[in-house]
Design an enzyme around this catalytic site. Structure first.
Site, PDB file in Angstrom:
ATOM      1  N   ALA A 246       1.067  -1.256  -0.390  1.00 26.39           N
ATOM      2  CA  ALA A 246       0.599   0.261  -0.227  1.00 26.39           C
ATOM      3  C   ALA A 246       0.870   0.917  -0.078  1.00 26.39           C
ATOM      4  O   ALA A 246       0.540   2.402  -0.208  1.00 26.39           O
ATOM      5  CB  ALA A 246      -0.709  -0.294   1.752  1.00 26.39           C
ATOM      6  N   GLU A 250       0.856   3.748  -6.356  1.00 26.67           N
ATOM      7  CA  GLU A 250       0.692   3.247  -7.700  1.00 26.67           C
ATOM      8  C   GLU A 250       0.142   4.119  -8.982  1.00 26.67           C
ATOM      9  O   GLU A 250       0.578   3.493 -10.239  1.00 26.67           O
ATOM     10  CB  GLU A 250      -1.004   2.317  -7.690  1.00 26.67           C
ATOM     11  CG  GLU A 250      -0.347   0.609  -7.305  1.00 26.67           C
ATOM     12  CD  GLU A 250      -1.049   0.832  -5.523  1.00 26.67           C
ATOM     13  OE1 GLU A 250      -1.019   2.286  -5.373  1.00 26.67           O
ATOM     14  OE2 GLU A 250      -0.945  -0.330  -4.385  1.00 26.67           O
ATOM     15  N   ASP A 292      25.187  27.529 -30.202  1.00 25.17           N
ATOM     16  CA  ASP A 292      25.913  27.902 -31.522  1.00 25.17           C
ATOM     17  C   ASP A 292      25.355  29.324 -32.200  1.00 25.17           C
ATOM     18  O   ASP A 292      24.269  28.848 -32.749  1.00 25.17           O
ATOM     19  CB  ASP A 292      25.430  26.970 -31.816  1.00 25.17           C
ATOM     20  CG  ASP A 292      25.913  26.283 -34.064  1.00 25.17           C
ATOM     21  OD1 ASP A 292      27.217  27.000 -33.701  1.00 25.17           O
ATOM     22  OD2 ASP A 292      25.211  26.525 -34.685  1.00 25.17           O
ATOM     23  N   ASN A 686      -6.318   2.684  -1.473  1.00 24.17           N
ATOM     24  CA  ASN A 686      -4.871   3.060  -3.225  1.00 24.17           C
ATOM     25  C   ASN A 686      -5.241   3.378  -5.035  1.00 24.17           C
ATOM     26  O   ASN A 686      -4.897   4.067  -5.300  1.00 24.17           O
ATOM     27  CB  ASN A 686      -3.278   1.971  -3.372  1.00 24.17           C
ATOM     28  CG  ASN A 686      -2.894   2.501  -1.700  1.00 24.17           C
ATOM     29  OD1 ASN A 686      -2.965   2.709  -0.883  1.00 24.17           O
ATOM     30  ND2 ASN A 686      -1.515   1.876  -1.637  1.00 24.17           N
ATOM     31  N   ASP A 690      -5.687   7.235  -5.170  1.00 23.33           N
ATOM     32  CA  ASP A 690      -4.358   7.338  -5.459  1.00 23.33           C
ATOM     33  C   ASP A 690      -4.206   8.207  -6.977  1.00 23.33           C
ATOM     34  O   ASP A 690      -4.001   9.497  -7.716  1.00 23.33           O
ATOM     35  CB  ASP A 690      -3.265   6.219  -5.417  1.00 23.33           C
ATOM     36  CG  ASP A 690      -2.509   6.314  -4.025  1.00 23.33           C
ATOM     37  OD1 ASP A 690      -2.671   7.697  -3.544  1.00 23.33           O
ATOM     38  OD2 ASP A 690      -1.417   5.621  -4.118  1.00 23.33           O
TER      39      ASP A 690
END
Length: 897
Positions: A246, A250, A292, A686, A690
């Protein structure tokens, strides 16, 4: 027989790009979590985690494939055939068929197909800018050189693969082909040069290492606490493993990949192609930009800047000629008309497509500029050449820096046209043409001409003198007098539009600017001063001789204080970039030529020009600008800094919410009140809290104060100690409220599923609402009106999905939950809102995440736009593409507020 070709860049396979997506620490952590879940019987957990990893990899693969296709579409056709002498006959063969010993015919417009030794040259000049970076053509000779091992730019008896003949003619014998050529050696350097690891990858890896140690310690402590409290070994082992799984965020890989992909898509719409996902973030970390000069700061296209004739200074600007503020018409000014006529006749420029608006000019940059001016002012150059048929050409040489041509005059006799070194031309003149009349050339007139010549040279112009005379026959062409002075023409390789404003914007963003060029010191100094490269500081210049005289250690130490590197080779460019990197700086390198390839690859961010640039430069660059507008680089910097900010917000959300789960479980076990959550409940939290809220935080609008902030310290970690303490405090608030709901359940219902359900729902909703808190480093009450609709959708949608665990009996059973009462819902709602409110109050007292971010003031603390800033940002965007001066928009240091 080995063909005379250079190795093509290795094409990336789809499988290689796909497997590359798995080579990151967050993905490795997720893979470990999935493996642990399988070992402990959590097949569903493993399947879900694996699905997240695969989805993240597919996003990265799709983005990189799209960028590779866009770059491939920019590739040029094969080089033109070579004219060679074989079996005493001139013939054309493919450049790939050249072999050592072949005799090449060199004439204006010829592409040199292999490295060749000049064996005969008559006023032969070659444009070597693609190889050396020097903007002016190099005169070639057939004699042996006094020294060995000279730099490429000084090997005047050689013609190199990839260069183009601009004037004169000659013969050369092929001495090297393919990989053995100077260009082939550049390819070899490219294969030996390794790309540096992107800053965000290093920081995520460092953060991941810290978190792995922390989580292992916490999970071990929880395991021991459980044993002390009387739990069985197998029970605590399974719970500890679930807690470790957990703790892995994720959504982090998907959020990082999505943030990069969104930035790439936005920049692609503005003509910026990103080859590597991580290059978006690296752009925001850049501390030094190495430009450059030729082809990047300047156009590599000579342009007439000033004309001095008849005692008047005439300026060429915006396709018109002005004396003071009065616009001149060539047809009304006989002196101007004669100068443009001589410039058109005394040249070897070939004109293709005269009837079109922009005919193609094939010749040296200097002669192209003269003919382009004549065409621009309405002269019929092709008609003039037909009217004044060319009889003879005398090319310039080392001893006589003058080119002359003899033409048939329509009224009889001949016209002798002259152009070249101003003082040498002046010495041949006894009269001058002014105000439509030929008058004697007095000493005072000559002094004025010499003074003006010196003035133009000091400005960095290439200056030519023009004269003419009429002769009765071709024998008179050898006479060294009788010329009529016409005037001076000053030319320069013009700056790209908006480059000075771009440099100023870099300075305001705290980014140092460095110019690297193969041109002479004086030319480089003039350009550097025009664009204020040193930001009002004393201009520091170092040339190749000084670089070679220093040890590597001493050069690395001194390089950081140099603004201009002049007369350098491709190897020097690579050395300069690596020297700056050795000082701990994140370096971006811009370039468009083959000579820039190794430095582009070695830089933290290589930026190539698609318009007119070399394929090699595009092949190795991380960023390709489709158009020649350098101001798009500023938009890329803004996007890069915003990307970093959004990733940091997402990671902050993931860690603070995941910490709360660990705190809740360890705190409950330590207090001896049981385990509030099951392994499946931890996985559900989760997945719900999440992924989607974290992804939506990565879609926040641009950081409103991005350009006024200095670059980040590349050595600093993603989060400081203060940041972690702030996250721990936020997690503690969420945990305390969830623990309060759990305690209420224990007191009212006793130990069991009901109390655990209260903790489960309270923790989940608190984490979802915490996403709003992560948008800003100050309280929501001071947040501007601009919102993030993706965040609203993600949070409300996730709450809706979570509500299914309350109303769907089968889902309740799957997650070991019990039906809730009305009072329970009130406790859950109060606990969740209290977490959000208290964190906002505490955050408002902090005025920021940590002392490490002390440079981010109130305007940048809010991740949304204010209405006033929206208008400013809109003006900046319009300025980029309409080329308005950026200083009018950006304002004083400190940014727009």
């Amino acid at each position: 027989m080995v063909p005379n070709t250079l190795p093509l860049p290795e094409e990336k396979s789809g499988w290689a790009m796909f497997t590359k997506q798995f080579l990151s620490l967050p993905v490795a952590l997720l893979g470990a979590a999935a493996g642990i879940s399988i070992l402990t019987g959590g097949l569903l957990e493993a399947a879900v985690i694996s699905g997240v990893v695969v989805a993240n990899s597919l996003i990265g693969l799709a983005t990189e494939r799209q960028s590779e296709k866009a770059i491939a579409s920019l590739q040029k056709l094969d080089p033109p055939p070579a004219r060679v002498l074989r079996n005493d006959h001139k013939t054309s063969i493919p450049a790939a068929g050249l072999v050592p010993g072949d005799i090449l015919l060199l004439q204006p417009g010829t592409y040199v197909g292999a490295d060749s030794r000049i064996i005969q040259a008559e006023n032969l000049t070659v444009d070597e800018s693609i190889l050396t970076g020097e903007s002016l053509p190099v005169e070639k000779v057939s004699k042996a050189l006094p020294k060995k091992h000279l730099p490429v730019a000084e090997r005047t008896n050689m013609a190199f693969m990839g260069t183009v003949v601009t004037g004169g003619h000659g013969w050369a014998v092929v001495v090297a082909t393919g990989q053995d050529t100077e260009m082939g050696q550049l390819y070899w350097h490219l294969t030996r040069t390794e790309r540096p690891r992107p800053p965000i990858e290093r920081k995520l890896a460092r953060t991941g290492d810290q978190l792995v140690s922390l989580w292992c310690g916490i999970c071990g402590a929880v395991f021991l606490l459980g044993l002390i409290r009387g739990f069985t070994v197998w029970n605590m082992l399974g719970l500890s493993v679930s807690l470790a799984a957990a703790a892995v965020p994720e959504g982090l890989p998907a959020a990082a990949t999505t943030t990069f992909a969104l930035g790439i898509r936005r920049m692609r719409e503005e003509g910026i192609i990103i080859r590597q996902l991580e290059a978006v973030e690296t752009l925001g970390s850049v501390q030094t930009v190495c430009f450059d000069k030729t082809g990047t700061i300047t156009r590599n296209q000579m342009h007439v800047e000033e004309i001095f004739c008849g005692g008047r200074r005439i300026v060429h600007t915006k396709n018109s000629l002005f004396e003071n503020s009065h616009q001149l018409q060539v047809w009304e000014d006989q002196t101007l008309h004669r100068i443009l006529t001589v410039g058109s006749l005394c040249s070897q420029v070939k004109i293709n497509g005269q009837g079109g608006e922009s005919p193609e000019l094939l010749g040296s940059p200097t002669e192209n500029a003269l003919v382009r001016l004549a065409l621009e002012q309405g002269l019929d150059v092709q008609g003039l050449r037909k009217k004044h048929a060319l009889i003879q050409v005398n090319h310039r040489s080392h001893k006589f820096q003058i080119m002359s041509t003899l033409h048939a005059a329509p009224e009889g006799g001949y016209l002798h046209a002259l152009k070249g070194s101003p003082l040498e031309v002046l010495d041949l003149c006894q009269e001058q043409f002014t105000d439509g009349q030929v008058t004697p050339l007095q000493q005072a007139d000559m002094e004025a001409i010499r003074a003006e010549n010196a003035c133009m040279a000091h400005k960095g112009y290439r200056v030519l003198g023009f004269a003419t005379r009429s002769v009765a026959n071709t024998r008179d062409m050898s006479k060294k007098n009788g010329f009529v002075w016409l005037g001076l023409v000053g030319m320069a390789d013009p700056l790209r539009e908006g480059v000075a404003e771009v440099v100023q914007a870099f300075h305001r963003a705290g980014i140092a600017t460095v110019m690297i060029t193969g041109d002479q010191r004086l030319t480089a100094e003039t350009v550097a001063r025009q664009i204020n490269l040193s930001d009002q500081k004393p201009l520091q210049i170092m040339d190749a001789t000084e670089i070679e005289a220093l040890s590597d250690e001493e050069f690395s130490r001194r390089a950081a204080g140099v603004h201009v590197f002049a007369r350098v080779s491709p190897a020097h460019k690579l050395k300069i970039v690596q020297a700056l990197q050795s000082q701990g700086r994140i370096v971006a390198m811009t370039g468009d030529g083959i000579n820039d390839g190794p430095a582009l690859k070695a830089a933290d961010v290589g930026i190539a020009m698609a318009d007119g640039g070399a394929d090699v430069a595009r092949d190795v660059a991380d960023v390709i600008l489709e158009y020649e507008h350098l101001d798009t680089m500023i938009q890329a910097i803004i996007e890069g800094r915003t990307t970093y900010t959004n990733i940091k917000k997402s990671v902050h959300f993931f860690l603070s919410t995941n910490f709360s789960e660990t705190m809740l479980m360890s705190g409950a076990i330590a207090a001896g009140v049981g385990s509030p959550l099951t392994s499946m409940q931890l996985l559900w939290i989760n997945l719900i809290s999440d992924i989607f809220p974290g992804l939506s935080l990565s879609m926040e609008a641009q950081d409103p104060d991005a350009l006024s902030q200095p670059p980040r310290d590349p050595q600093a970690p993603l989060f400081s100690t203060g940041d972690y303490l702030t996250m721990a405090r936020e997690s503690g608030v969420i945990t305390a409220n969830a623990m309060g709901a759990y305690t209420f359940g224990l007191l009212k219902y006793g130990p069991g599923l009901h109390a655990g359900a209260l903790a489960f729902h309270s923790l989940t909703l608190s984490q979802l609402l915490h996403a709003y808190s992560c948008r800003s480093r100050t309280r929501m009450g001071s947040r501007p009106k601009k919102s993030n609709p993706w965040l609203h959708t993600a949070v409300l949608g996730s709450i809706g999905l979570h509500m299914l665990t309350i109303v769907v009996p089968g889902l309740r059973t799957f997650l070991n939950l019990t039906p809730l009462r009305l009072a329970d819902l009130g406790v859950i709602a109060s606990s969740s809102l209290a977490s959000l409110g208290l964190n906002e109050v505490l955050k408002g007292r902090d005025k920021g995440w940590s002392t490490a971010d002390h440079l981010h003031k109130t305007a940048s603390d809010d991740y949304s736009f204010s209405s006033a800033y929206e208008e400013t940002q809109s003006q900046v965007s319009r300025s980029f593409f309409n080329h308005r001066p950026l200083q009018n928009i950006i304002g004083s240091p400190g940014g727009a507020h």
